[in-house]
Design a protein around this motif. Structure first.
Motif, PDB file in Angstrom:
ATOM      1  N   ASN A  36       0.892  -1.478  -0.361  1.00  0.00           N
ATOM      2  CA  ASN A  36       0.431   0.148  -0.296  1.00  0.00           C
ATOM      3  C   ASN A  36       0.993   1.352  -0.014  1.00  0.00           C
ATOM      4  OD1 ASN A  36      -2.203  -1.830  -0.068  1.00  0.00           O
ATOM      5  ND2 ASN A  36      -2.722  -0.899   1.728  1.00  0.00           N
ATOM      6  N   ASP A  37       2.099   0.901  -0.186  1.00  0.00           N
ATOM      7  CA  ASP A  37       3.025   2.148   0.275  1.00  0.00           C
ATOM      8  C   ASP A  37       4.018   2.660  -1.525  1.00  0.00           C
ATOM      9  OD1 ASP A  37       2.551   2.598   2.884  1.00  0.00           O
ATOM     10  OD2 ASP A  37       3.900   0.742   3.534  1.00  0.00           O
ATOM     11  N   HIS A  58      -1.849   2.818  -6.202  1.00  0.00           N
ATOM     12  CA  HIS A  58      -3.028   1.047  -7.173  1.00  0.00           C
ATOM     13  C   HIS A  58      -3.188   0.435  -6.161  1.00  0.00           C
ATOM     14  CE1 HIS A  58      -1.243   3.173 -11.294  1.00  0.00           C
ATOM     15  NE2 HIS A  58       0.134   3.183 -10.528  1.00  0.00           N
ATOM     16  N   ALA A  59      -2.671   0.479  -5.181  1.00  0.00           N
ATOM     17  CA  ALA A  59      -3.047  -0.425  -4.051  1.00  0.00           C
ATOM     18  C   ALA A  59      -3.819  -0.972  -4.046  1.00  0.00           C
ATOM     19  CB  ALA A  59      -2.451   0.381  -3.048  1.00  0.00           C
ATOM     20  N   LYS A  60      -4.772  -2.563  -3.491  1.00  0.00           N
ATOM     21  CA  LYS A  60      -5.876  -2.781  -3.611  1.00  0.00           C
ATOM     22  C   LYS A  60      -6.529  -2.457  -2.313  1.00  0.00           C
ATOM     23  CE  LYS A  60      -5.176  -5.913  -7.751  1.00  0.00           C
ATOM     24  NZ  LYS A  60      -5.259  -6.965  -8.203  1.00  0.00           N
ATOM     25  N   GLU A  65      -9.958  -3.489  -6.341  1.00  0.00           N
ATOM     26  CA  GLU A  65      -9.741  -2.890  -7.675  1.00  0.00           C
ATOM     27  C   GLU A  65      -9.922  -1.970  -7.198  1.00  0.00           C
ATOM     28  OE1 GLU A  65      -6.895  -3.554  -9.477  1.00  0.00           O
ATOM     29  OE2 GLU A  65      -6.913  -5.704 -10.001  1.00  0.00           O
ATOM     30  N   VAL A  66      -8.681  -0.510  -7.698  1.00  0.00           N
ATOM     31  CA  VAL A  66      -9.279   0.372  -6.919  1.00  0.00           C
ATOM     32  C   VAL A  66     -10.432   1.381  -7.753  1.00  0.00           C
ATOM     33  CG1 VAL A  66      -8.778   3.043  -7.137  1.00  0.00           C
ATOM     34  CG2 VAL A  66      -7.074   1.916  -6.546  1.00  0.00           C
ATOM     35  N   SER A  81      -8.374   5.545  -4.073  1.00  0.00           N
ATOM     36  CA  SER A  81      -6.661   5.277  -4.256  1.00  0.00           C
ATOM     37  C   SER A  81      -5.916   5.152  -2.915  1.00  0.00           C
ATOM     38  CB  SER A  81      -6.236   6.754  -5.000  1.00  0.00           C
ATOM     39  OG  SER A  81      -4.995   7.096  -5.421  1.00  0.00           O
ATOM     40  N   GLY A  82      -4.755   4.520  -3.210  1.00  0.00           N
ATOM     41  CA  GLY A  82      -4.038   4.307  -1.739  1.00  0.00           C
ATOM     42  C   GLY A  82      -4.325   2.882  -1.543  1.00  0.00           C
ATOM     43  N   GLY A  83      -5.154   2.128  -1.932  1.00  0.00           N
ATOM     44  CA  GLY A  83      -6.384   0.932  -0.673  1.00  0.00           C
ATOM     45  C   GLY A  83      -6.479   1.460  -0.289  1.00  0.00           C
TER      46      GLY A  83
END
Length: 201
Positions: A36-37, A58-60, A65-66, A81-83
């Motif tokens: 997530n970073d 792009h973190a899930k 999915e985002v 965005s950013g999980g």
């Protein structure tokens, strides 16, 4: 670091990459996604190098999915965005959606989905209490009416709308004793409990 030795014997060192916490090298003026970073290694015009931690766009969200939406128990969530998981609505057992900080009348209950600044969510119903039924002239007998206009005796307990454990009080008032989650967890009124990693209010 890179060490350069010149023919005249002089030498210099320069930073060519940053080192992420997981040990990976990040070249100058580039970035690396790690879960997530997102780590960014950059150099300014004065030659100062910085490694900055940010959210990975792009973190899930636990595999989602985002931009996608899904339902967990009584809540509809969206992956930002950013999980980041964001609550979008509360959902009844019948699939009725109540937007966050909104309300909707379902089965003569006004259901309220309320989100608080500390991150907790309250999903509850409000209903007008029906007048008690009184029978007998010499001896007063009090009964309550349930949602289907059925008679309930004083002290009797029953479950309505799959979510509320109710009882009939001596004054003829129908009182909610506790709430029941979709998976059967009993939640005391005005209290918060944690069960199997889920918080109930």
């Amino acid at each position: 670091m890179k060490c350069t030795i010149h023919e005249n014997g002089s030498w210099k060192t320069e930073v060519v990459a940053c080192l992420a916490p997981n040990g990976n090298k990040i070249p100058i003026n580039s970035s690396m996604d790690d879960g997530n970073d997102q780590w960014k290694c950059s150099m300014n015009e004065r030659g100062m190098v910085t490694l900055v931690q940010g959210a990975n766009p792009h973190a899930k969200c636990d595999g989602h999915e985002v931009g996608s939406r899904w339902q967990e128990k009584s809540f509809e969530l969206e992956c930002l965005s950013g999980g980041v998981r964001k609550l979008r609505a509360c959902v009844t057992e019948e699939g009725q959606r109540i937007p966050v900080n909104g309300s909707k009348e379902v089965n003569s209950f006004v259901l309220v989905c309320q989100s608080f600044p500390n991150g907790t969510v309250s999903f509850h119903g409000q209903k007008t209490i029906k007048a008690p039924k009184v029978f007998g002239a010499s001896q007063t007998v009090v009964q309550c009416s349930d949602e289907q206009n059925g008679d309930r005796n004083v002290g009797e307990f029953w479950i309505e709308n799959h979510r509320f454990n109710k009882t009939c009080r001596a004054n003829g008032a129908v009182e909610v004793v506790n709430c029941i989650s979709k998976d059967g967890v009993q939640i005391p009124l005005n209290r918060q409990i944690v069960h199997d990693g889920s918080r109930y209010t």
